[in-house]
Design an enzyme around this catalytic site. Sequence first.
Site, PDB file in Angstrom:
ATOM      1  N   LYS A 171      15.975  17.267   3.585  1.00  0.00           N
ATOM      2  CA  LYS A 171      17.168  17.381   4.442  1.00  0.00           C
ATOM      3  C   LYS A 171      18.432  17.042   3.660  1.00  0.00           C
ATOM      4  CE  LYS A 171      15.400  14.254   6.981  1.00  0.00           C
ATOM      5  NZ  LYS A 171      15.064  13.229   8.000  1.00  0.00           N
ATOM      6  N   THR A 184      26.193  10.288  13.965  1.00  0.00           N
ATOM      7  CA  THR A 184      24.949  10.936  13.512  1.00  0.00           C
ATOM      8  C   THR A 184      23.776   9.948  13.546  1.00  0.00           C
ATOM      9  OG1 THR A 184      25.535  10.392  11.234  1.00  0.00           O
ATOM     10  CG2 THR A 184      26.126  12.607  12.002  1.00  0.00           C
ATOM     11  N   GLY A 192      20.429   8.625  14.313  1.00  0.00           N
ATOM     12  CA  GLY A 192      19.165   9.198  14.798  1.00  0.00           C
ATOM     13  C   GLY A 192      18.964  10.678  14.537  1.00  0.00           C
ATOM     14  N   THR A 193      19.765  11.263  13.647  1.00  0.00           N
ATOM     15  CA  THR A 193      19.614  12.711  13.406  1.00  0.00           C
ATOM     16  C   THR A 193      18.231  13.039  12.816  1.00  0.00           C
ATOM     17  OG1 THR A 193      20.746  12.369  11.299  1.00  0.00           O
ATOM     18  CG2 THR A 193      22.053  13.301  13.099  1.00  0.00           C
TER      19      THR A 193
HETATM   20  N1  LIG Z   1      27.371  16.051   9.665  1.00  0.00           N
HETATM   21  C1  LIG Z   1      26.353  16.908   9.843  1.00  0.00           C
HETATM   22  N2  LIG Z   1      26.598  18.186  10.202  1.00  0.00           N
HETATM   23  C2  LIG Z   1      25.604  19.076  10.393  1.00  0.00           C
HETATM   24  N3  LIG Z   1      24.302  18.778  10.230  1.00  0.00           N
HETATM   25  C3  LIG Z   1      23.986  17.521   9.856  1.00  0.00           C
HETATM   26  C4  LIG Z   1      24.969  16.519   9.637  1.00  0.00           C
HETATM   27  N4  LIG Z   1      24.351  15.351   9.304  1.00  0.00           N
HETATM   28  C5  LIG Z   1      23.033  15.622   9.319  1.00  0.00           C
HETATM   29  N5  LIG Z   1      22.804  16.924   9.628  1.00  0.00           N
HETATM   30  C6  LIG Z   1      21.495  17.579   9.771  1.00  0.00           C
HETATM   31  O1  LIG Z   1      20.714  16.705  10.570  1.00  0.00           O
HETATM   32  C7  LIG Z   1      19.353  16.735  10.136  1.00  0.00           C
HETATM   33  C8  LIG Z   1      18.932  15.323   9.758  1.00  0.00           C
HETATM   34  O2  LIG Z   1      19.363  15.088   8.430  1.00  0.00           O
HETATM   35  P1  LIG Z   1      19.784  13.726   7.799  1.00  0.00           P
HETATM   36  O3  LIG Z   1      19.894  14.012   6.348  1.00  0.00           O
HETATM   37  O4  LIG Z   1      20.969  13.170   8.532  1.00  0.00           O
HETATM   38  O5  LIG Z   1      18.520  12.862   8.150  1.00  0.00           O
HETATM   39  P2  LIG Z   1      18.288  11.343   8.019  1.00  0.00           P
HETATM   40  O6  LIG Z   1      19.178  10.768   6.982  1.00  0.00           O
HETATM   41  O7  LIG Z   1      16.833  11.179   7.859  1.00  0.00           O
HETATM   42  O8  LIG Z   1      18.708  10.754   9.409  1.00  0.00           O
HETATM   43  P3  LIG Z   1      18.489   9.216   9.904  1.00  0.00           P
HETATM   44  O9  LIG Z   1      19.630   8.430   9.348  1.00  0.00           O
HETATM   45  O10 LIG Z   1      18.507   9.357  11.369  1.00  0.00           O
HETATM   46  O11 LIG Z   1      17.186   8.756   9.337  1.00  0.00           O
HETATM   47  C9  LIG Z   1      19.313  17.744   8.997  1.00  0.00           C
HETATM   48  O12 LIG Z   1      18.968  19.014   9.506  1.00  0.00           O
HETATM   49  C10 LIG Z   1      20.728  17.724   8.461  1.00  0.00           C
HETATM   50  O13 LIG Z   1      21.067  18.883   7.757  1.00  0.00           O
END
Ligand SMILES: Nc1ncnc2c1ncn2[C@@H]1O[C@H](COP(=O)(O)OP(=O)(O)OP(=O)(O)O)[C@@H](O)[C@H]1O
Length: 268
Positions: free
Chosen positions: A173, A204, A206-207
């Site tokens: 990701k 963002t 929990g994304t």
């Molecule tokens: N600002 C943003 N705009 C669009 N898409 C985003 C954004 N931030 C994250 N994403 C998307 O959200 C999804 C989760 O990615 P991310 O890299 O944020 O995961 P993560 O770091 O594991 O999250 P967490 O912090 O919840 O563990 C991916 O599909 C990523 O591309």
Amino acid sequence: MKNVLTIAGSDSSGGAGIQADLKTFSAHGVFGMSVITAVTAQNTQGVFAVEDISPELIAKQIESIFEDIRVHAVKIGMVSKIETIKTIAEGLKKYKPDNVVLDPVMVSKSGYHLLKPEAKEALINKLLPLATIVTPNIHEAEVITGIKINSLKDMEKAAYLIKNMGPKYVLVKGGHLEENATDLLFDGNNIETLTTKKINTKNTHGTGCTLSSAIASNLANGYSIHEAVKLSKEYITTAIENSLDIGKGVGPTHHFYTLYKRSGVINE
Ligand SMILES: Nc1ncnc2c1ncn2[C@@H]1O[C@H](COP(=O)(O)OP(=O)(O)OP(=O)(O)O)[C@@H](O)[C@H]1O
Ligand SMILES: Cc1ncc(CO)c(N)n1
């Protein structure tokens, strides 16, 4: 209706962990169930305390569900420590669920180590090989592979290396990249690139949890991995576009925007 299980930590503020997973399941029309691995005291500003659930109670939760209910997909999130990882791996080997989505949660957005550093090896050796798909962010992919990731080429390299550790599919990701939010799906042969514009929001929280739960839901609902990932990327993008300004820090995403819009609850 399909049944989907999350094995993860509880987030008291409801934006990540078990709470995000169950909301995502509901938004996808699947029946959500949970095995809680740890209880965190956290909000949009940070993680303030964590208490791990005992391996015995984790094993009992797993047994209670699988001995009674058909599980169409499992999502794994925060696994905290070595004993927790061993217990989950034993459960997966015993009950062999069809779809396992592993989100290798390591450090929260606020910098708290949700996975103890000494448990990294166990996560890699015991859970990665049991995963249908693993969904590391850039930092997690760096820790798993030991390489530095600064570009899409590096993400590709990491996807190859992680695939060799045993999961069927790898989704690296790129939400933390500077330009676009580009994720790479590797199936062992081809790399598929999923790109959206980076949404300019601080909310963002929990994304990653939401994306992996959406993938588990879509797999349970019968979609192929490629379709499930594509639909889930659309879901998380809408959830971030309509994210909620709750709390003083990194707010949560909106799990039900499309549903509410369709039903007329939201009519702007
Ligand atoms: N600002 C943003 N705009 C669009 N898409 C985003 C954004 N931030 C994250 N994403 C998307 O959200 C999804 C989760 O990615 P991310 O890299 O944020 O995961 P993560 O770091 O594991 O999250 P967490 O912090 O919840 O563990 C991916 O599909 C990523 O591309
Ligand atoms: C319980 C929990 N799981 C996962 C995350 C994602 O970073 C979080 N903040 N909290």
